[in-house]
Design an enzyme around this catalytic site. Structure first.
Site, PDB file in Angstrom:
ATOM      1  N   SER A 481       0.807  -5.153  16.006  1.00  0.00           N
ATOM      2  CA  SER A 481       1.364  -4.124  16.861  1.00  0.00           C
ATOM      3  C   SER A 481       2.861  -3.911  16.672  1.00  0.00           C
ATOM      4  CB  SER A 481       1.022  -4.440  18.313  1.00  0.00           C
ATOM      5  OG  SER A 481       0.918  -3.263  19.055  1.00  0.00           O
ATOM      6  N   ASP A 492       8.863   1.056   4.737  1.00  0.00           N
ATOM      7  CA  ASP A 492       8.959   2.485   4.435  1.00  0.00           C
ATOM      8  C   ASP A 492      10.378   2.904   4.080  1.00  0.00           C
ATOM      9  OD1 ASP A 492       6.275   2.802   4.851  1.00  0.00           O
ATOM     10  OD2 ASP A 492       6.453   3.627   6.874  1.00  0.00           O
ATOM     11  N   LYS A 506      -3.427  -3.501  14.281  1.00  0.00           N
ATOM     12  CA  LYS A 506      -3.509  -2.816  15.570  1.00  0.00           C
ATOM     13  C   LYS A 506      -2.508  -1.666  15.588  1.00  0.00           C
ATOM     14  CE  LYS A 506      -2.832  -3.259  20.526  1.00  0.00           C
ATOM     15  NZ  LYS A 506      -1.759  -2.254  20.586  1.00  0.00           N
TER      16      LYS A 506
END
Length: 735
Positions: A481, A492, A506
């Site tokens: 999470s 990224d 998740k």
């Protein structure tokens, strides 16, 4: 996985055998001690709470994926409820299940109407069956006739097993279970008389723990069967568990600062929180048995035989109030003379779960100079929401703590930083965003898509960074999470390397709804709280972490079978999907560097004794887990135990020969046959502390990989130009 957040929530398991003493709100519930079997039945407040939960979970204005509560979902609720009560299928028989079947399609109407009698009817049968099984187990213990020379085995994994056809089949199942318990204690050196005493008490305690369950416990279990049938990360909290949930998120509480554990008929102090009121009293210590509690100068209440949560409810209280505790010091034994201490309650910080740092020194080797790598271990993305509302400039926060640790690194000549997020199950979404902002200079961090399809972007708006140098993020299968948001954003942006195992997967956001905000309840806590999935989050590049998780740049072998643990093990989890990415800075592109790092990592791992031992242990334990049974042949069990003990001794000797850090638990890893509540508390806590000091080859190798990246980029200018464009290169990456 369970989540922990006050507003936007992300997953974190909240399972613990201990209770923290904290501030109460509302009246204490009546004790269940010495009350015998408590009559079961829903209260008026529980009926109202059930209807409120149904209204929210079936409404698209609240739930991300609302589901109609019909006969189909009712059958799922029924299955989840049975699994919550009897997951190993050791109590109910096939005949019991057949008798329950008419209820399977009636639970939907029970929840809608608040007429919850069917859930309590099933529980009543469960409690009766527990009593029958315990009586049988205790009779087996007292009539020792076990033969440990056969080829029998105990099939402990019964998740996919059919229900036992009758009590005779259950008798046989329990015979093998008791045999295994007996054999473990026998191999640990216990004499038959001691084994009988230990096991008889263990099974009696099992029955007592079930008999002590009250209407609130049954209601929460049943309602969570409903919520988990809707979504794996949706949960119902009673007022009491909601309070505990929020305390864990804030890392603070108001009370005396002690951790309690129940042993037999008494509640015992397991740990004292450093700097808390109990610690400052200099009288209470681990192992002390609490026998009485009083408020201020009031009369002492005898709490022997009480449930631990009832004792906690008496001891905890508002800051500045006094509590008087009567206790038996650990050296006094069970029947020793009691002492009394008066403690003024105060706010207590739970430092054990806060961010911590250490510095790892990588020795010079070949062309690589000595490197100093700062490590920050973050167990959870915590935030004191109430504290932030009261004073936005001074509150407990994971980001604030990490920023302080990073500032400290700047004065200690650190070459790079590893953020260790292993077993970090998540927490506050805001903290995940803010923490990312310590390493990027403004920009989006996560996209959130609501049930209606609206997508919003949360990001870092503060100028500047706290650390612009080399960075790695260490994750494993239990990183979930908020950890995945942070690791995914760092990946990224090309801001750092992600190392370790595929994360949990998740990708949903939860909201905590206070059910007391609707009915007129005069400020009392009556209906509890609902944590429900309200949105799905996506990485800035557009992909979701749902199911797939974050894939590391440099992967370690999986320590946990992905088919046993992770988002994709939930049959009703949301599927993976993606949306459009959002514009963000590309600090670097590590793809050209990864083959070099992988080659260096593999070469080092092949000669790293501790890393190789870790690989061997992972393979061994996964092989053992895959069998799903243990042998009941004593000679076979002893031979296997001896092999493992010999292996540990050999490794310890090799550590000495190679000058490696010794394993502080090398001589204390054999199975003692005891449960957590049966062990000596002081010794058990000491063992836990030693476990924290065990060698960590994965962390050391992660630091070494980051050191490799620094060295390669500093020595290969052509590669450095590919990986870190000059316009965006943080100056200290390539030194």
């Amino acid at each position: 996985m369970k989540a922990k957040r006050s507003y936007l929530l992300l997953a974190l398991a909240l399972l613990a055998p201990i209770a923290l003493l904290a501030r109460p709100d509302g009246d204490r519930v009546a004790t269940r001690a010495d009350a015998g079997v408590v009559p079961m039945g829903p209260t008026a407040d529980q009926s109202t709470a059930a209807k409120l939960v149904y209204g929210i979970l079936s409404d698209s204005r609240y739930a991300y994926r609302p589901l109609p509560l019909d006969d189909a979902l009712s059958q799922d609720v029924y299955k989840h409820y049975l699994d919550a009560l009897d997951p190993s299928k050791q109590f109910f028989t096939a005949k019991d299940i057949e008798g329950f079947m008419p209820l399977a399609t009636r639970l939907d109407e029970a929840i809608k109407s608040g007429q919850l009698t069917p859930a309590y009817d099933i529980f009543s049968v469960y409690r009766k069956r527990v009593g029958e099984r315990v009586a049988h187990a205790r009779s087996l213990v007292k009539d020792d006739h076990f033969d440990f020379t056969t080829d029998e085995r105990w099939e402990y994994d019964r998740e996919q097993a059919p229900w036992a056809k009758d009590s005779g089949e259950l008798d046989e199942l329990w015979r093998k279970s008791v045999m295994n318990d007996w054999l473990r204690l026998k191999m640990a050196g216990k004499k038959p008389e001691a084994i009988v005493q230990t096991l008889d008490k263990r099974y009696a305690n099992l029955q007592r723990s079930v008999e002590e369950l009250d209407s609130e416990d049954v209601f929460q279990t049943f309602l969570n069967a409903y919520t988990s049938a809707v979504d794996p990360h949706t949960d119902y909290f009673t007022p009491k568990t909601a309070e505990q949930f929020n305390q864990q998120m804030s890392l603070s509480l108001e009370g005396i600062g002690a951790v309690l554990q129940r042993q037999d008929d008494m509640v015992v102090i397991r740990e004292i929180v450093p700097g808390g009121p109990a610690d400052l009293s200099r009288k209470l210590q681990p192992g002390a048995r609490i026998v009485g509690v009083a408020q201020g100068d009031g009369a002492l209440t005898d709490v022997v035989g009480w449930r631990i949560d009832d004792v906690v409810e008496l001891i905890r209280g508002k800051k500045g109030t006094r509590v008087r505790i009567e206790f038996i010091p650990p050296e006094g034994g069970v029947d020793g003379p009691p002492s009394t201490v008066t403690i003024v309650r105060d706010k207590v910080q739970l430092a054990e779960q806060a961010a911590k740092s250490e510095i790892m020194t990588l020795p010079a080797s070949g062309r690589e100079p000595e490197r100093r790598i700062g490590v920050i271990k973050l167990p959870t993305f915590y935030q004191d929401f109430e504290g932030r509302r009261r004073n936005p400039n001074d509150y407990t926060s994971a980001t604030r703590d990490v920023r302080r640790l990073l500032d400290g690194f700047k004065t200690q000549n650190i070459d790079g930083v590893v953020m260790d997020l292993r077993a970090n199950g998540g927490g506050s979404l805001d903290e995940a965003v803010d923490l990312t902002g310590l390493f990027i200079d403004q920009g989006p961090v996560v996209q959130v898509r609501e049930s209606g399809g609206r997508v919003s972007v949360s990001g870092d708006t503060a100028q500047g960074v706290s650390w612009d140098g080399p960075l790695a993020v260490l994750i494993n299968r239990a990183s979930a999470s908020a950890s995945e948001i942070f690791a995914g954003a760092i990946q990224d942006y090309g801001r750092g390397l992600v190392i370790g195992e595929n994360s949990f997967g998740k990708g949903t956001v939860q909201n905590l709804v206070d059910l007391d905000r609707w009915p007129a309840n005069e400020g009392r806590r009556r209906f509890g709280q609902l944590k429900l999935t309200i949105a799905q989050f996506f990485r800035v590049a557009g992909g979701s972490t749902q199911h797939k998780g974050v894939v590391p740049d440099i992967a370690f072998p999986a320590s946990i079978d992905a088919t046993e643990y992770g988002e994709d093990t939930y049959p009703n989890a949301l599927p993976w999907t993606r949306i459009a990415g959002v514009s963000h800075t590309q600090y670097g592109n590590f793809a050209p560097l990864l083959p070099r790092l992988e080659t260096l990592h593999q070469a080092r791992a092949r000669t790293d004794k501790e890393f190789q031992w870790w690989l061997e242990d992972v393979a061994y334990f996964r092989d053992q887990a895959a069998k799903k049974y243990v042998s009941l042949n004593e000679a076979e069990r002893r031979a296997e135990r001896d092999r493992q003990e010999t292996l540990r001794k050999q490794r310890q000797e090799e550590r000495k020969r190679l000058g490696l850090p010794l394993d502080p638990l090398a001589a204390d890893l054999s199975d003692d046959g005891l449960g957590a509540s049966e062990r000596d508390i002081i010794k058990d806590v000491a063992r836990e502390k030693l476990a924290e000091k065990r060698p960590d080859p994965l962390l050391r190798e992660s630091a070494a990989i980051l050191g490799d990246a620094i060295t390669v980029l500093s020595q290969d200018k052509t590669l450095s130009a590919q990986v870190l464009p000059e316009s965006t290169t943080p100056s200290s990456w390539a030194d």
